[in-house]
Scaffold this active site. Structure first.
Site, PDB file in Angstrom:
ATOM      1  N   ASP A  12       1.510   0.342 -10.774  1.00 56.99           N
ATOM      2  CA  ASP A  12       1.464  -0.192 -12.140  1.00 56.99           C
ATOM      3  C   ASP A  12       1.610   0.940 -13.162  1.00 56.99           C
ATOM      4  OD1 ASP A  12       1.252  -2.079 -14.117  1.00 56.99           O
ATOM      5  OD2 ASP A  12      -0.933  -2.232 -14.027  1.00 56.99           O
ATOM      6  N   HIS A  29      10.801   2.000 -14.452  1.00 59.36           N
ATOM      7  CA  HIS A  29      11.041   1.455 -13.105  1.00 59.36           C
ATOM      8  C   HIS A  29      11.958   2.393 -12.317  1.00 59.36           C
ATOM      9  CE1 HIS A  29       8.970  -2.057 -14.346  1.00 59.36           C
ATOM     10  NE2 HIS A  29       9.932  -2.572 -15.075  1.00 59.36           N
ATOM     11  N   LEU A 123       6.866   5.145  10.378  1.00 61.26           N
ATOM     12  CA  LEU A 123       6.161   4.462   9.291  1.00 61.26           C
ATOM     13  C   LEU A 123       6.755   3.077   9.128  1.00 61.26           C
ATOM     14  CD1 LEU A 123       4.271   4.544   6.723  1.00 61.26           C
ATOM     15  CD2 LEU A 123       6.288   5.288   5.449  1.00 61.26           C
TER      16      LEU A 123
END
Ligand code: FPP
Length: 221
Positions: A12, A29, A123
């Site tokens: 955020d 972003h 991962l």
């Protein structure tokens, strides 16, 4: 020392990061997407098995169309430009959330990257897109209509079944915003005021180190 197998992050603060610098929101972003790579690298170097990142919620469709369109294009570009890196670095790319409303070309890129990386095991990256915990639970309950309902059957039918060990939220707010509520039942929570594009491996290392020293009781004593 607690083992950290599943790290989840609510990314955020992109819009505020951009506004503070006099940029349009979407610049935040764009820079935020770079931080995603740094977090993957951190997880690989620290033996974290699963990284779940909240990129686009079921509620984010309410944003102006121009911002939603930008995020969709950013996501598509990200999937294409990082393809080789993901393959080479052993990252299994996965999504959580309902991808059916996305455009056909975005869906195709998602499926391509999933397929190309499905045997990678350094991962597992879960990118939460059009994800909401309530939506996930509704989909799960519908899928279990004619079968036994139990904690196990619900857990196994989730987009991601693994419990979260540590959940981090950047950007100063202290809420979960409909993110992996079932999986976060016993997660340790960490909140930082740092805006997502400024979040870095050093800060994450400090949060992880605090997590490792915590006394996790899971309801016991
Ligand atoms: C929250 O910040 C962030 C989002 C809703 C989008 C998250 C997207 C990224 C981190 C980049 C995209 C990632 C990939 C992998 C392509 P906000 O816009 O709510 O910020 P604000 O609270 O400051 O307004």
């Amino acid at each position: 020392m607690n083992e950290l197998k599943h790290l989840a992050i609510i990314m955020d603060g992109n819009g505020r990061w951009a506004k503070k610098r006099g940029f349009i929101r979407t610049k935040g972003h764009e820079v935020g997407a770079l931080a995603v790579e740094m977090m993957c690298e951190f997880c690989i170097n620290n033996d974290i098995e699963i990284l779940s990142l909240y990129a686009f919620s079921t509620e984010n469709w309410k944003r102006p169309k121009s911002e939603v369109d930008f995020l969709m294009k950013l996501l598509k570009d990200f999937l294409i430009s990082r393809r080789e890196k993901f393959v080479k670095n052993g990252i299994f790319f996965n999504t959580i959330g309902d991808i059916t409303p996305f455009s056909d070309d975005l869906k195709a890129e998602i499926l391509t990257l999933k397929e190309l990386t499905k045997t990678n095991n350094k991962l597992k990256l879960n990118l939460a897109i059009n994800y909401g915990s309530r939506d996930e639970l509704v989909r799960v309950i519908n899928s279990l209509k004619n079968s036994e309902i139990s904690e196990n059957s619900i857990t196994n039918a989730l987009d991601e079944s693994a419990d979260i060990d540590l959940l981090v939220r950047t950007g100063g707010e202290k809420r979960l915003s409909n993110f992996m509520l079932w999986q976060a039942s016993y997660a340790e929570l960490a909140f930082t005021d740092t805006l997502w594009p400024d979040f870095n491996q050093n800060e994450l290392a400090k949060i992880v180190s605090e997590f490792k020293g915590k006394n996790r009781r899971f309801g016991g004593i």
